[in-house]
Design an enzyme around this catalytic site. Structure first.
Site, PDB file in Angstrom:
ATOM      1  N   SER A  47       0.854  -1.200   0.000  1.00 16.41           N
ATOM      2  CA  SER A  47       0.000   0.000   0.000  1.00 16.41           C
ATOM      3  C   SER A  47       0.883   1.240   0.000  1.00 16.41           C
ATOM      4  O   SER A  47       0.574   2.242  -0.666  1.00 16.41           O
ATOM      5  CB  SER A  47      -0.908   0.015   1.235  1.00 16.41           C
ATOM      6  OG  SER A  47      -1.644  -1.170   1.325  1.00 16.41           O
ATOM      7  N   GLY A  87      -5.345  -0.614   3.461  1.00 16.99           N
ATOM      8  CA  GLY A  87      -6.507  -1.463   3.181  1.00 16.99           C
ATOM      9  C   GLY A  87      -7.294  -1.755   4.438  1.00 16.99           C
ATOM     10  O   GLY A  87      -8.508  -1.555   4.506  1.00 16.99           O
ATOM     11  N   GLU A  90      -5.983  -0.464   9.917  1.00 15.24           N
ATOM     12  CA  GLU A  90      -5.606  -0.864  11.286  1.00 15.24           C
ATOM     13  C   GLU A  90      -4.101  -0.954  11.479  1.00 15.24           C
ATOM     14  O   GLU A  90      -3.662  -1.311  12.578  1.00 15.24           O
ATOM     15  CB  GLU A  90      -6.227  -2.229  11.634  1.00 15.24           C
ATOM     16  CG  GLU A  90      -7.746  -2.286  11.620  1.00 15.24           C
ATOM     17  CD  GLU A  90      -8.397  -1.432  12.713  1.00 15.24           C
ATOM     18  OE1 GLU A  90      -7.688  -1.006  13.646  1.00 15.24           O
ATOM     19  OE2 GLU A  90      -9.607  -1.186  12.605  1.00 15.24           O
ATOM     20  N   THR A  91      -3.299  -0.700  10.455  1.00 15.95           N
ATOM     21  CA  THR A  91      -1.845  -0.850  10.579  1.00 15.95           C
ATOM     22  C   THR A  91      -1.328   0.101  11.674  1.00 15.95           C
ATOM     23  O   THR A  91      -1.573   1.312  11.619  1.00 15.95           O
ATOM     24  CB  THR A  91      -1.172  -0.603   9.213  1.00 15.95           C
ATOM     25  OG1 THR A  91      -1.694  -1.591   8.320  1.00 15.95           O
ATOM     26  CG2 THR A  91       0.329  -0.723   9.280  1.00 15.95           C
ATOM     27  N   GLU A 154      -4.551  -3.062  -3.413  1.00 15.46           N
ATOM     28  CA  GLU A 154      -3.353  -2.319  -3.813  1.00 15.46           C
ATOM     29  C   GLU A 154      -3.430  -1.899  -5.292  1.00 15.46           C
ATOM     30  O   GLU A 154      -3.046  -0.780  -5.645  1.00 15.46           O
ATOM     31  CB  GLU A 154      -2.114  -3.167  -3.519  1.00 15.46           C
ATOM     32  CG  GLU A 154      -1.852  -3.295  -2.017  1.00 15.46           C
ATOM     33  CD  GLU A 154      -1.504  -4.703  -1.542  1.00 15.46           C
ATOM     34  OE1 GLU A 154      -1.670  -4.971  -0.344  1.00 15.46           O
ATOM     35  OE2 GLU A 154      -1.102  -5.532  -2.370  1.00 15.46           O
TER      36      GLU A 154
HETATM   37  O1  LIG Z   1       2.114  -5.141   1.905  1.00 13.26           O
HETATM   38  C1  LIG Z   1       1.010  -5.452   2.288  1.00 13.26           C
HETATM   39  C2  LIG Z   1       0.587  -6.891   2.173  1.00 13.26           C
HETATM   40  O2  LIG Z   1       1.382  -7.540   1.213  1.00 13.26           O
HETATM   41  C3  LIG Z   1      -0.822  -7.110   1.764  1.00 13.26           C
HETATM   42  O3  LIG Z   1      -0.959  -7.511   0.420  1.00 13.26           O
HETATM   43  C4  LIG Z   1       0.108  -4.413   2.876  1.00 13.26           C
HETATM   44  O4  LIG Z   1      -0.015  -3.336   2.000  1.00 13.26           O
HETATM   45  C5  LIG Z   1       0.701  -3.960   4.216  1.00 13.26           C
HETATM   46  O5  LIG Z   1       0.734  -5.073   5.070  1.00 13.26           O
HETATM   47  C6  LIG Z   1      -0.099  -2.826   4.828  1.00 13.26           C
HETATM   48  O6  LIG Z   1      -1.417  -3.240   5.122  1.00 13.26           O
HETATM   49  P1  LIG Z   1      -2.628  -2.237   5.053  1.00 13.26           P
HETATM   50  O7  LIG Z   1      -2.263  -1.052   5.923  1.00 13.26           O
HETATM   51  O8  LIG Z   1      -3.782  -3.013   5.604  1.00 13.26           O
HETATM   52  O9  LIG Z   1      -2.827  -1.830   3.612  1.00 13.26           O
END
Ligand SMILES: O=C([C@H](O)CO)[C@H](O)[C@H](O)COP(=O)(O)O
Length: 187
Positions: A47, A87, A90-91, A154
């Site tokens: 992301s 996505g 919650e990160t 993504e």
């Molecule tokens: O890199 C990621 C993972 O490969 C999922 O396909 C995510 O983008 C990363 O873990 C960040 O997560 P989100 O903040 O939930 O987008």
């Protein structure tokens, strides 16, 4: 199944996903970006990579934009805007960033699958991309995408933000040629 068939299925998933993005949400995001003195972009993992691609276009539009965590990125102030790409919403590192920006008085934008998430609740403006979060793809997400983890989000994020670039260009009466003048020349 052939790779071409997989690619065709991915395109169908993307068409369905992108067609459901709310134009009014994108418009609000565009207004926040153009109103900001400085734009800060952040995201984790894939992301975050999509966020960096978007930040490059904002720079080429002549906007003052920074990727959070880079050595030359300054502090945020109330006149700025923090755009988070997540996505799940919650990160942990991004939720902490949203809280810090909030405390500093800066508006926060989020592009996400889950507007109801922790970051979604802090954000001033949210664009929802109706994909499947990485933690859901093994269960409910299987109905939404054949792809693993957050891939559909993504991809939708990258294309959605490229569409947002076109909206911003239209709002600023700018052409691709105007932007090309700011293309990196030390490559
Ligand atoms: O890199 C990621 C993972 O490969 C999922 O396909 C995510 O983008 C990363 O873990 C960040 O997560 P989100 O903040 O939930 O987008």
């Amino acid at each position: 199944m052939s790779t071409n068939q997989y690619a065709a299925d991915i395109l169908k998933e993307l068409e369905r996903t992108l067609s459901q993005i709310d134009d009014a949400e994108m418009q609000t995001m565009a207004e926040h970006i153009l109103a900001a003195e400085q734009i800060f972009v952040a995201g984790a993992g894939r992301s975050g990579l999509m966020g960096k691609a978007f930040a490059m276009r904002l720079m080429q539009m002549g906007l003052r934009v920074y990727v959070v965590g880079e050595t030359v990125t300054p502090g945020i102030s109330p006149k700025d805007f923090l755009l988070l790409c997540s996505g799940s919403g919650e990160t942990g590192s991004l939720a902490a960033m949203a809280q810090k920006a909030n405390k500093a008085g800066a508006p926060v934008g989020l592009i996400t699958i889950k507007p109801e998430s922790t970051i979604g609740q802090i954000a001033d403006s949210v664009v929802r991309i109706p994909a499947s979060a990485k933690e859901d793809t093994a269960t409910a997400g299987a109905a939404v995408t054949i792809q693993p983890m957050g891939s559909l989000f993504e991809q939708g994020l990258l294309l959605g933000m490229d569409a947002l670039v076109l909206t911003l260009m239209e709002m600023k009466s700018m052409t691709g040629a105007d932007m090309f003048g700011r293309h990196a020349n030390l490559e």
